[in-house]
Design a protein around this motif. Structure first.
Motif, mmCIF file in Angstrom:
data_model
loop_
_atom_site.group_PDB
_atom_site.id
_atom_site.type_symbol
_atom_site.label_atom_id
_atom_site.label_comp_id
_atom_site.label_asym_id
_atom_site.label_seq_id
_atom_site.Cartn_x
_atom_site.Cartn_y
_atom_site.Cartn_z
ATOM 1 N N THR A 30 0.930 -0.220 -8.027
ATOM 2 C CA THR A 30 0.193 -0.285 -7.025
ATOM 3 C C THR A 30 0.533 0.232 -5.683
ATOM 4 O O THR A 30 1.295 0.539 -5.895
ATOM 5 N N ALA A 31 -0.438 0.897 -5.606
ATOM 6 C CA ALA A 31 -1.116 1.330 -4.154
ATOM 7 C C ALA A 31 -0.268 0.136 -3.395
ATOM 8 O O ALA A 31 0.058 -0.312 -2.633
ATOM 9 N N GLN A 32 1.341 1.256 -2.418
ATOM 10 C CA GLN A 32 1.593 0.286 -1.232
ATOM 11 C C GLN A 32 2.212 1.115 -0.240
ATOM 12 O O GLN A 32 1.941 1.942 -0.359
ATOM 13 N N GLU A 33 2.473 0.319 1.110
ATOM 14 C CA GLU A 33 2.437 0.962 2.788
ATOM 15 C C GLU A 33 3.625 1.621 2.245
ATOM 16 O O GLU A 33 4.661 1.812 1.399
ATOM 17 N N TRP B 197 6.130 6.451 5.908
ATOM 18 C CA TRP B 197 5.672 7.271 6.509
ATOM 19 C C TRP B 197 4.750 6.788 7.283
ATOM 20 O O TRP B 197 3.619 7.613 8.385
ATOM 21 N N GLY B 198 4.386 5.969 6.911
ATOM 22 C CA GLY B 198 2.970 5.403 7.398
ATOM 23 C C GLY B 198 1.290 5.343 6.542
ATOM 24 O O GLY B 198 0.430 4.989 6.594
ATOM 25 N N GLY B 199 1.409 5.986 5.230
ATOM 26 C CA GLY B 199 0.798 5.580 4.279
ATOM 27 C C GLY B 199 1.054 4.887 3.322
ATOM 28 O O GLY B 199 0.962 4.176 3.968
ATOM 29 N N TRP C 79 -2.596 8.247 0.185
ATOM 30 C CA TRP C 79 -3.303 8.213 1.399
ATOM 31 C C TRP C 79 -2.888 8.713 2.657
ATOM 32 O O TRP C 79 -1.630 7.997 3.042
ATOM 33 N N ASN C 80 -2.717 9.634 3.712
ATOM 34 C CA ASN C 80 -2.241 9.689 4.799
ATOM 35 C C ASN C 80 -2.875 9.533 5.744
ATOM 36 O O ASN C 80 -3.682 10.210 6.626
ATOM 37 N N PRO C 81 -3.231 8.422 6.789
ATOM 38 C CA PRO C 81 -4.364 7.751 8.121
ATOM 39 C C PRO C 81 -4.317 9.309 8.682
ATOM 40 O O PRO C 81 -4.666 9.782 9.563
ATOM 41 N N ARG C 82 -3.134 10.091 8.895
ATOM 42 C CA ARG C 82 -2.831 10.687 10.289
ATOM 43 C C ARG C 82 -3.469 12.407 9.599
ATOM 44 O O ARG C 82 -3.633 13.463 10.059
ATOM 45 N N LEU C 83 -4.263 12.377 7.977
ATOM 46 C CA LEU C 83 -4.439 13.789 7.585
ATOM 47 C C LEU C 83 -5.924 13.757 7.714
ATOM 48 O O LEU C 83 -6.871 14.461 7.248
#
Length: 47
Positions: A14-17, A20-22, A39-43
């Protein structure tokens, strides 16, 4: 991930943190191919 599972995929992780923060997770499609979803919030593109 929910859409992949509804289409017949098997959720492998499952998707987990991430460190690198995504977020990242893995699923296997009905043909046996592995996919990584990230998913990378910085991009996020600038408006």
């Amino acid at each position: 991930m929910a859409q992949a599972a509804a289409a017949g995929a098997v959720i492998v992780k499952t998707a987990q943190e991430t460190f690198w923060g995504g977020y990242a997770g893995y699923f296997q499609d009905p043909d046996g191919h592995m996919w990584e979803v990230v998913w990378n919030p910085r991009l996020v593109p600038e408006e």
